[in-house]
Structure formats: C-alpha cells, structure tokens
Design a protein around this motif. Structure first.
Motif, short mmCIF file in Angstrom:
data_model
loop_
_atom_site.label_atom_id
_atom_site.label_comp_id
_atom_site.label_asym_id
_atom_site.label_seq_id
_atom_site.Cartn_x
_atom_site.Cartn_y
_atom_site.Cartn_z
N ASP A 95 0.84 -1.20 0.00
CA ASP A 95 0.00 0.00 0.00
C ASP A 95 0.88 1.25 0.00
OD1 ASP A 95 -1.81 2.05 0.46
OD2 ASP A 95 -2.94 0.95 1.97
N PRO A 96 0.76 2.12 -1.02
CA PRO A 96 1.60 3.32 -1.08
C PRO A 96 1.34 4.31 0.05
CG PRO A 96 -0.06 3.34 -2.82
CD PRO A 96 -0.11 1.98 -2.20
N LYS A 97 0.27 4.12 0.81
CA LYS A 97 -0.02 5.00 1.93
C LYS A 97 0.77 4.61 3.19
CE LYS A 97 -4.79 5.71 0.37
NZ LYS A 97 -6.22 5.44 0.70
N GLU A 98 1.40 3.42 3.16
CA GLU A 98 2.05 2.91 4.35
C GLU A 98 3.41 3.56 4.61
OE1 GLU A 98 1.12 0.86 6.82
OE2 GLU A 98 -0.88 0.95 5.91
N THR A 99 3.75 3.70 5.88
CA THR A 99 5.08 4.13 6.30
C THR A 99 5.93 2.89 6.49
OG1 THR A 99 4.20 6.08 7.44
CG2 THR A 99 6.39 5.33 8.08
N THR A 100 7.10 2.85 5.84
CA THR A 100 7.98 1.69 5.93
C THR A 100 9.21 2.02 6.77
OG1 THR A 100 9.46 2.21 4.07
CG2 THR A 100 7.33 1.18 3.54
N PHE A 101 10.01 0.98 7.04
CA PHE A 101 11.25 1.24 7.76
C PHE A 101 12.22 2.07 6.92
CE2 PHE A 101 12.19 -3.59 7.02
CZ PHE A 101 12.41 -3.40 5.67
N GLY A 102 12.01 2.09 5.59
CA GLY A 102 12.80 2.99 4.76
C GLY A 102 12.51 4.45 5.09
N HIS A 103 11.23 4.80 5.17
CA HIS A 103 10.83 6.16 5.54
C HIS A 103 11.36 6.53 6.92
CE1 HIS A 103 7.23 5.24 2.80
NE2 HIS A 103 7.89 6.20 2.19
N LEU A 104 11.18 5.62 7.86
CA LEU A 104 11.52 5.92 9.25
C LEU A 104 13.02 6.13 9.44
CD1 LEU A 104 9.13 3.33 10.93
CD2 LEU A 104 8.85 5.82 10.93
N LEU A 105 13.83 5.28 8.83
CA LEU A 105 15.28 5.43 8.98
C LEU A 105 15.80 6.62 8.19
CD1 LEU A 105 16.26 1.67 9.03
CD2 LEU A 105 16.49 3.30 10.90
N LYS A 106 15.18 6.90 7.08
CA LYS A 106 15.55 8.10 6.32
C LYS A 106 15.32 9.35 7.17
CE LYS A 106 14.72 10.27 1.82
NZ LYS A 106 13.97 10.17 0.54
N ALA A 107 14.21 9.37 7.90
CA ALA A 107 13.90 10.49 8.78
C ALA A 107 14.90 10.62 9.93
CB ALA A 107 12.48 10.35 9.34
N GLU A 108 15.59 9.51 10.24
CA GLU A 108 16.60 9.53 11.30
C GLU A 108 17.99 9.86 10.76
OE1 GLU A 108 16.19 9.23 14.59
OE2 GLU A 108 14.03 9.20 14.20
N GLY A 109 18.06 10.26 9.49
CA GLY A 109 19.33 10.68 8.91
C GLY A 109 20.09 9.60 8.17
N TYR A 110 19.46 8.46 7.93
CA TYR A 110 20.11 7.36 7.24
C TYR A 110 20.02 7.52 5.72
CZ TYR A 110 20.81 4.45 11.39
OH TYR A 110 21.23 3.96 12.60
N ALA A 111 21.11 7.18 5.03
CA ALA A 111 21.05 6.96 3.59
C ALA A 111 20.42 5.58 3.39
CB ALA A 111 22.45 7.01 2.99
N THR A 112 19.46 5.48 2.47
CA THR A 112 18.72 4.22 2.33
C THR A 112 18.93 3.61 0.95
OG1 THR A 112 16.75 5.45 1.63
CG2 THR A 112 16.94 4.92 3.99
N CYS A 113 19.03 2.30 0.94
CA CYS A 113 19.28 1.56 -0.30
C CYS A 113 18.58 0.22 -0.22
CB CYS A 113 20.79 1.36 -0.49
SG CYS A 113 21.26 0.33 -1.90
N ILE A 114 18.02 -0.22 -1.34
CA ILE A 114 17.44 -1.55 -1.43
C ILE A 114 17.96 -2.22 -2.69
CG2 ILE A 114 15.33 -0.60 -2.49
CD1 ILE A 114 13.82 -3.02 -1.28
N VAL A 115 18.35 -3.49 -2.56
CA VAL A 115 18.77 -4.29 -3.71
C VAL A 115 18.08 -5.64 -3.60
CG1 VAL A 115 21.01 -3.16 -3.95
CG2 VAL A 115 20.83 -5.19 -2.52
N GLY A 116 17.85 -6.27 -4.76
CA GLY A 116 17.27 -7.60 -4.76
C GLY A 116 15.89 -7.65 -5.39
#
Length: 435
Positions: A95-116
């Motif tokens: 669901d595009p309305k959902e908050t993911t751990f990608g959003h949450l960690l990005k908000a904490e200053g993390y650079a985010t990456c997904i592969v696979g």
C-alpha cells in the motif's frame, strides 16, 4: 606549542568522526523461500554454509523466529511493523499509503538503499485481485538508491537478469548473474556513504525457484534461462551461493573498517519451497511455503554486530516480523518512536540488557494472501502450543505437521491456561473472519 595544537586538532577531528558515526549502520538481508531446516546451523545434514556459520560464531542465532507463510504477506509485515489485517491489500502489492522502515530510517538521517527483489508494485492480475489497488515503487517506499528485479518489468532474476536501477533504469545484463550484481551495487553504495549512517535492505532473489545453475557450476556458461530449468536438486548449490554472497557483504563491512558500527541481520521470508526435501538430523522434512504449519513460518535468523552482540549467543525467544520496525528504530536511537507498530523491539536482546517484560510471549498471524490456492487462517502460538481461530489446538513439539488436533477438555490445567491466553489474544484483535 605546535605539537599541542596538532594534538588538539586530531582530538577534534576524532570527536567529529565519532559524532558523525554515532548511529550504527544497518544491513537487513532476507533470503527468499528459505525455512530454518535448509541451513546446516539448524540441523541440515547436507547444505553447507560456512559464511553463515562464521556469522553465527561471532554473533547471535535465533531459534524461534516466525514469518508469514508467503512472500508478500511477510514483506508487508516486515516493512511496516503491522499485522496483515491492518494493511494488506493483496499479493505483490505494498500500500503506497504505508510508512515503511525505509521512511523511518531516512527520517533519522540514514542513507537508504534496497537491492534484490521488489515485487511490490503489482501487475495487472494482482491489482485486479486487490480490487484495483496499486502498489508502491522503491522511491515512494523510502529508498533513495536501488537495484531491483521485478519493479514493473519481469525478466530473469538469475542468469541474464533484467534489473531496474535508480541511476540507469531497466537494463539487461547478458551473461551476468543477478544476485552478484545486487551485491556489487550494495558494495558501491556502502563505499559512497563516508561517515553518514546507512540502511541497506537486501531482499534476496535466492533461493526461490526456478532452481538453476549458479556461476560456480560447470553448467552455468552454457545455460539458457529461457529454458526455465527448475530442478530441486540444484537448491543446495543456490544455498551455497547465497552463503557466498553473505560472506562478501561481511568482508566488505570489515574492509571498510565499519564492522563494529554495523548491525547485520539475516532472515528467511517464509518456509522453503514444497519441492525441496531436506534431511535434518537424519529426518526428512519437506518445505511448506504458503501453508501455516511450522515448516511454513519457521525461518532462520542471525544477528551479527561485533563488539555489541556476545559471540556465539543462542536466543530461544520468540520473534515475529512485526518486531523489526521497533528494533531498527531502537538501533537508530529514534526519539520519536512510532506507536503504530504491533511489534516488540528485540534490540535489548541483542545487547544483553533485556528483561522478561521485553520478551514476546506469543506470535499472532492473520494470513489471507488473496493469491492462489492458499486458505486464509488466523492463529496464535508460542514455542509449544498453537491455537487456530476455528478452535484447532496443536502441540508443535509433538506434531510438526499438525495432523492430530487436541481437544481442550483433554488438556491439563497449565495447558488450558495457555490456550485461554491465546483465545484472549484472538478476541482482542477483534477480527471477523470465517477461519
């Protein structure tokens, strides 16, 4: 005076570096269709995984981690920290309305990456089954960088893969092997971050079928993936290559000098493919992907964090996939923690500073994948007993395949108390489902 000034500058630089790296890096690796019984560390008599074994020797092995029985239900639960009845739309869709751990960690200053593997945007059939609902794209889900199989296009995931990257779009890699290219991209991403904390989510394509030759095989060079060879006897080779890639990731972290500031988690997404039969401690066990007994949900889990996790630790506590969001928030030192998660952080268990109130007593599962032949089921279990919403009770220690349901009236006082607790959990979830 000059030497004192140089010393002060060096101290200042060191403090700046420490401050820049105060948030640990996080790498979450999830194998595809890999139940616990497929690994040597969990008793498999045949599959050899030396890199995973080294990871366990230096980290923590979890004995009772449970996923959802199938791919998308697991991924949605893992990424959002919510039980499926709260936010699951349909197979292949996030669901595009959902908050993911990608959003949450990005908000904490993390650079985010997904592969696979992505497979969360939804194709035409999947959208139809989900009442026309569409899914999410990687950027929408909080990931700034990506190299993925099956975002919108399909193609091969293994030899001659068709992959989609943030920088170059969809590309065909003739003669290459998809799993190797994912790790190549991940390594480059880690090199580029400098002192910025990063989060890499690596939902592997291994060890999902089709079961094909891996690069170390003599058959790889001449193999044409269009033939879609699918031989379960090649599964052990795919496990070995998966293990090799995990070794590459750990070596890269060490080479970059960031091992002690990097948490690496390894899990499976659901049970092993039903075409795969493993020999475990001399006993044959068939994978049960898609179904709800222990062999459909019981997955491996290993945590590796040198200097933080006690080497060679074994964790017998229950973990489920809602627990990862609150755990990653704790690792990141988040001050404003989201209250929406259904999970319990296992971060204190990694550091050895937990108490009994921070340990999960049961796992709840609401499984309605809206895909294929799988029957919706809702249940609660601990490490020994399991209660389905329709009243079926099983002893998981004595009845792995759930063939002989117990009668509540035949249970002793202690067992009845456990089942009553499970009944209360089901009531509190306030579900109306015809299970």
């Amino acid at each position: 005076m000059k030497n004192a000034l140089v010393l002060l500058i060096l101290i200042s630089c060191s403090l700046t570096l420490l401050n820049a790296q105060d948030k640990p890096n996080i790498i979450l690796i999830m194998a595809d269709d890999l139940g616990y019984e497929a690994l040597e560390a969990y008793g498999n008599d045949f599959n050899k995984t030396p890199q995973i074994d080294k990871m366990i020797a230096k980290g923590m092995k979890f004995e009772n981690t449970h996923s959802m029985p199938l791919c998308t239900p697991s991924r949605v639960q893992l990424m959002t920290g919510k039980y499926n009845f709260r936010n699951y739309l349909g197979f292949g869709i996030l669901d595009p309305k959902e908050t993911t751990f990608g959003h949450l960690l990005k908000a904490e200053g993390y650079a985010t990456c997904i592969v696979g593997k992505w497979q969360l945007y939804g194709n035409e059939v999947q959208r139809k089954l989900a009442n026309g609902q569409g899914g999410s794209l990687p950027l929408d889900a909080g990931f700034d960088k990506y190299r993925l199989w099956q975002v919108k296009d399909l193609g091969s995931r293994y030899k001659d893969p068709l992959l989609d990257s943030r920088e170059t779009g969809v590309e065909f890699f003739e003669g290459k092997y998809g799993p190797d290219l994912f790790v190549d991209y991940m390594e480059d991403f880690m090199e580029d971050q400098g002192n910025k904390p990063f989060f890499v989510y690596y939902p592997m394509v291994l060890t999902h079928d089709p079961f094909e030759p891996v690069p170390a095989s003599n058959a790889f060079a001449s193999y044409d993936p269009k033939t879609r060879l699918n031989h379960p006897e090649l599964f052990p080779d795919m496990v070995t290559h998966m293990d090799h890639l995990i070794g590459r990731i750990i070596k890269k972290v060490n080479d970059l000098g960031i091992a002690e500031n990097t948490l690496i988690l390894f899990i499976g997404d659901n049970g092993t493919d039903r075409d795969v039969v493993s020999t475990v401690n001399g006993k044959q066990l068939r994978g049960n992907k898609g179904y709800t007994n222990d062999l459909g949900t019981h997955v491996p889990m290993i945590a590796y964090w040198p200097g933080t996790i006690k080497e060679g630790s074994v964790n017998n506590n229950l973990i489920d996939f809602t627990d990862f969001v609150p755990t990653l928030m704790d690792v990141a030192g988040a001050k404003n923690k989201k209250s929406f998660t259904d999970g319990i952080s296992f971060y204190p268990q990694l550091t050895g500073k937990h108490n009994i109130r921070e340990v999960r007593e049961w796992v709840f599962c609401h499984y309605d994948p809206n895909w294929g032949k799988f029957t919706p089921r809702t249940f609660v279990h601990d490490t020994k007993y399991k209660l389905y919403q329709n009243g079926e009770i099983y002893n998981l220690k004595e009845d792995l395949y759930e063939k002989d349901a117990l009668k509540k009236n035949d249970l002793n006082k202690k067992e009845k108390k456990i089942i009553s607790k499970f009944e209360k959990v089901l009531d509190e979830m306030n579900l109306s489902e015809g299970d």
